[in-house]
Design a protein around this motif. Structure first.
Motif, mmCIF file in Angstrom:
data_model
loop_
_atom_site.group_PDB
_atom_site.id
_atom_site.type_symbol
_atom_site.label_atom_id
_atom_site.label_comp_id
_atom_site.label_asym_id
_atom_site.label_seq_id
_atom_site.Cartn_x
_atom_site.Cartn_y
_atom_site.Cartn_z
ATOM 1 N N HIS A 191 21.658 63.663 31.229
ATOM 2 C CA HIS A 191 21.536 62.799 32.401
ATOM 3 C C HIS A 191 21.515 61.315 32.038
ATOM 4 N N LEU A 192 20.495 60.908 31.299
ATOM 5 C CA LEU A 192 20.327 59.485 31.025
ATOM 6 C C LEU A 192 21.467 58.921 30.187
ATOM 7 N N PHE A 193 21.728 59.551 29.050
ATOM 8 C CA PHE A 193 22.765 59.023 28.172
ATOM 9 C C PHE A 193 24.163 59.390 28.669
ATOM 10 N N GLY A 194 24.418 60.687 28.856
ATOM 11 C CA GLY A 194 25.763 61.137 29.224
ATOM 12 C C GLY A 194 26.230 60.657 30.581
ATOM 13 N N LEU A 195 25.390 60.829 31.576
ATOM 14 C CA LEU A 195 25.789 60.464 32.934
ATOM 15 C C LEU A 195 25.731 58.959 33.172
ATOM 16 N N HIS A 196 24.562 58.357 32.899
ATOM 17 C CA HIS A 196 24.411 56.935 33.199
ATOM 18 C C HIS A 196 25.094 56.022 32.183
ATOM 19 N N MET A 197 24.727 56.175 30.916
ATOM 20 C CA MET A 197 25.174 55.213 29.910
ATOM 21 C C MET A 197 26.632 55.399 29.497
ATOM 22 N N GLN A 198 27.196 56.568 29.714
ATOM 23 C CA GLN A 198 28.588 56.764 29.337
ATOM 24 C C GLN A 198 29.492 56.928 30.552
ATOM 25 N N THR A 199 29.396 58.042 31.242
ATOM 26 C CA THR A 199 30.337 58.358 32.308
ATOM 27 C C THR A 199 30.321 57.333 33.434
ATOM 28 N N SER A 200 29.163 57.103 34.010
ATOM 29 C CA SER A 200 29.063 56.172 35.132
ATOM 30 C C SER A 200 29.557 54.781 34.747
ATOM 31 N N GLU A 201 29.122 54.322 33.591
ATOM 32 C CA GLU A 201 29.506 52.988 33.125
ATOM 33 C C GLU A 201 31.013 52.885 32.913
ATOM 34 N N LEU A 202 31.606 53.874 32.265
ATOM 35 C CA LEU A 202 33.039 53.828 31.976
ATOM 36 C C LEU A 202 33.888 53.943 33.231
ATOM 37 N N VAL A 203 33.505 54.829 34.137
ATOM 38 C CA VAL A 203 34.267 54.971 35.389
ATOM 39 C C VAL A 203 34.198 53.675 36.188
ATOM 40 N N MET A 204 33.002 53.099 36.275
ATOM 41 C CA MET A 204 32.834 51.850 37.013
ATOM 42 C C MET A 204 33.654 50.723 36.378
ATOM 43 N N LEU A 205 33.589 50.569 35.074
ATOM 44 C CA LEU A 205 34.338 49.510 34.394
ATOM 45 C C LEU A 205 35.846 49.715 34.519
ATOM 46 N N ALA A 206 36.305 50.937 34.308
ATOM 47 C CA ALA A 206 37.742 51.216 34.428
ATOM 48 C C ALA A 206 38.234 50.943 35.843
ATOM 49 N N THR A 207 37.447 51.335 36.827
ATOM 50 C CA THR A 207 37.824 51.111 38.221
ATOM 51 C C THR A 207 37.931 49.625 38.525
ATOM 52 N N ARG A 208 36.939 48.852 38.131
ATOM 53 C CA ARG A 208 36.928 47.417 38.421
ATOM 54 C C ARG A 208 37.975 46.638 37.641
ATOM 55 N N GLU A 209 38.174 47.017 36.377
ATOM 56 C CA GLU A 209 39.072 46.235 35.527
ATOM 57 C C GLU A 209 40.538 46.618 35.663
ATOM 58 N N GLN A 210 40.830 47.856 36.062
ATOM 59 C CA GLN A 210 42.212 48.319 36.043
ATOM 60 C C GLN A 210 42.825 48.556 37.415
ATOM 61 N N LEU A 211 42.013 48.659 38.442
ATOM 62 C CA LEU A 211 42.560 48.946 39.777
ATOM 63 C C LEU A 211 42.306 47.778 40.725
ATOM 64 N N SER A 212 43.323 47.440 41.500
ATOM 65 C CA SER A 212 43.164 46.354 42.475
ATOM 66 C C SER A 212 42.197 46.787 43.570
ATOM 67 N N THR A 213 41.667 45.814 44.313
ATOM 68 C CA THR A 213 40.659 46.125 45.338
ATOM 69 C C THR A 213 41.202 46.999 46.458
ATOM 70 N N ASP A 214 42.515 47.003 46.669
ATOM 71 C CA ASP A 214 43.083 47.835 47.738
ATOM 72 C C ASP A 214 43.734 49.113 47.201
ATOM 73 N N HIS A 215 43.554 49.397 45.924
ATOM 74 C CA HIS A 215 44.128 50.611 45.339
ATOM 75 C C HIS A 215 43.408 51.828 45.929
ATOM 76 N N PRO A 216 44.158 52.883 46.337
ATOM 77 C CA PRO A 216 43.526 54.046 46.989
ATOM 78 C C PRO A 216 42.505 54.781 46.100
#
Length: 176
Positions: free
Chosen positions: A104-129
């Motif tokens: 939970h703490l390491f796998g979900l929060h520190m890895q998965t959640s962080e990476l998905v959030m960063l990839a979404t913000r850095e690689q997809l435009s604000t109007d990307h589906p």
């Protein structure tokens, strides 16, 4: 999600004499030192095809040896009375710690959640589906992960006090 098939030549037999079918392995945590007065984490629980527990194998210090001795396997089975109850308690406590700390703490929060959030913000435009689809699942992730880092992961924080790891074992657990 931590259940594995037991080896076909498993020596632990169910009530009908058949080898255990499944195993949940947590003995890797037995190598982490714990605070004085606490017992080691760990225990591999074996289950029959009907999901009834067959045995719990714990890595323990041999009796009348020093605490730094090599750990040996000690087998507990249903019907061992209070020793079986203790092995179940130790296994349950280990699974809770493992799932909370690692999954939970390491796998979900520190890895998965962080990476998905960063990839979404850095690689997809604000109007990307796909970004629009992911926003409800990542909203607040930065705030939550920052809070978790300071309130749960830091030295002296909640997880450091809640789990029975020594200071060195806690640092080692994070490193692992």
């Amino acid at each position: 999600h931590r259940v594995e098939l037991a080896p076909e030549d498993c020596p632990y037999l169910d009530a009908d004499g058949r080898p255990a079918k499944f195993v949940v392995r947590t003995n890797e945590m037995a190598t982490l030192d714990v605070k004085e007065g606490c017992d080691r984490y760990g225990g591999d629980a074996y289950f029959g095809a009907d999901w009834r527990p067959v045995a719990i194998v714990r890595k323990e210090t041999p009796e009348q040896c020093e605490w730094w001795s090599t750990l040996v396997d000690k087998v507990y089975r249903p019907g061992d009375g209070y020793k079986w109850e203790y092995a179940k308690f130790a296994f349950r406590s280990t699974v809770f710690t493992l799932v909370t700390f690692v999954d939970h703490l390491f796998g979900l929060h520190m890895q998965t959640s962080e990476l998905v959030m960063l990839a979404t913000r850095e690689q997809l435009s604000t109007d990307h589906p796909i970004r629009r689809f992911l926003v409800p699942f990542t909203f607040g992730a930065i705030t939550i992960n920052d809070w978790a880092r300071t309130a749960l992961c830091a030295y002296g924080a909640a997880t450091h006090r809640a789990f029975s790891f020594t200071d060195g074992a806690s640092a080692r657990a994070w490193a692992l």
